[in-house]
Design a protein around this motif. Sequence first.
Motif, PDB file in Angstrom:
ATOM      1  N   LEU A   6     -28.815  13.817  63.688  1.00  0.00           N
ATOM      2  CA  LEU A   6     -29.185  15.085  64.295  1.00  0.00           C
ATOM      3  C   LEU A   6     -28.731  15.086  65.753  1.00  0.00           C
ATOM      4  CD1 LEU A   6     -30.712  17.769  63.861  1.00  0.00           C
ATOM      5  CD2 LEU A   6     -32.747  16.615  64.762  1.00  0.00           C
ATOM      6  N   GLU A  20     -27.442  14.296  54.854  1.00  0.00           N
ATOM      7  CA  GLU A  20     -27.855  15.363  55.759  1.00  0.00           C
ATOM      8  C   GLU A  20     -29.302  15.783  55.484  1.00  0.00           C
ATOM      9  OE1 GLU A  20     -25.108  18.602  56.703  1.00  0.00           O
ATOM     10  OE2 GLU A  20     -23.632  17.522  55.484  1.00  0.00           O
ATOM     11  N   TRP A  24     -32.541  16.126  58.192  1.00  0.00           N
ATOM     12  CA  TRP A  24     -33.408  17.296  58.411  1.00  0.00           C
ATOM     13  C   TRP A  24     -34.862  16.976  58.102  1.00  0.00           C
ATOM     14  CZ3 TRP A  24     -31.706  20.554  61.606  1.00  0.00           C
ATOM     15  CH2 TRP A  24     -30.385  20.975  61.614  1.00  0.00           C
ATOM     16  N   ALA A  27     -36.323  14.952  60.943  1.00  0.00           N
ATOM     17  CA  ALA A  27     -36.544  15.820  62.107  1.00  0.00           C
ATOM     18  C   ALA A  27     -37.787  16.688  61.908  1.00  0.00           C
ATOM     19  CB  ALA A  27     -35.321  16.691  62.350  1.00  0.00           C
ATOM     20  N   TYR A  51     -29.583  22.669  67.522  1.00  0.00           N
ATOM     21  CA  TYR A  51     -29.569  21.518  66.625  1.00  0.00           C
ATOM     22  C   TYR A  51     -28.487  21.643  65.564  1.00  0.00           C
ATOM     23  CZ  TYR A  51     -34.116  20.447  68.618  1.00  0.00           C
ATOM     24  OH  TYR A  51     -35.142  20.155  69.475  1.00  0.00           O
ATOM     25  N   VAL A  53     -26.335  18.892  62.469  1.00  0.00           N
ATOM     26  CA  VAL A  53     -26.136  17.577  61.869  1.00  0.00           C
ATOM     27  C   VAL A  53     -24.639  17.310  61.846  1.00  0.00           C
ATOM     28  CG1 VAL A  53     -26.376  16.204  59.768  1.00  0.00           C
ATOM     29  CG2 VAL A  53     -28.220  17.711  60.481  1.00  0.00           C
TER      30      VAL A  53
END
Length: 74
Positions: A6, A20, A24, A27, A51, A53
Motif C-alpha cells: 500500500l 492485492e 487492502w 489496511a 492510496y 496498491v
Amino acid sequence: MPYYALFADDRQIGPGLPTEAEVWKQALDVSLISDLPVADKAGGAVLLTRYHVKEIREECCAPDPAWRLPDEIS
C-alpha cells in the motif's frame, strides 16, 4: 515472486504481501482506510484518495526454525 504494498502518494506505508486483496484487508484491519475500494461500471478501479496498491519486488524469506545461536563463542 511479486509482492504488493500500500502506498500513500509515492511513499510505501504497508508491508509487502502476496496479493492485492491482502494489502487492502490489512489496511482495513489497522484502520488506514475505512472502506475497501470498488470497481466502477467500466471495470476500472475507483481508488481512495491518495492510496494505491503497487507491485514491488521484495525478497521475503523466513528464518530457518532449526537455526540456533552457538552455546559458546570462542
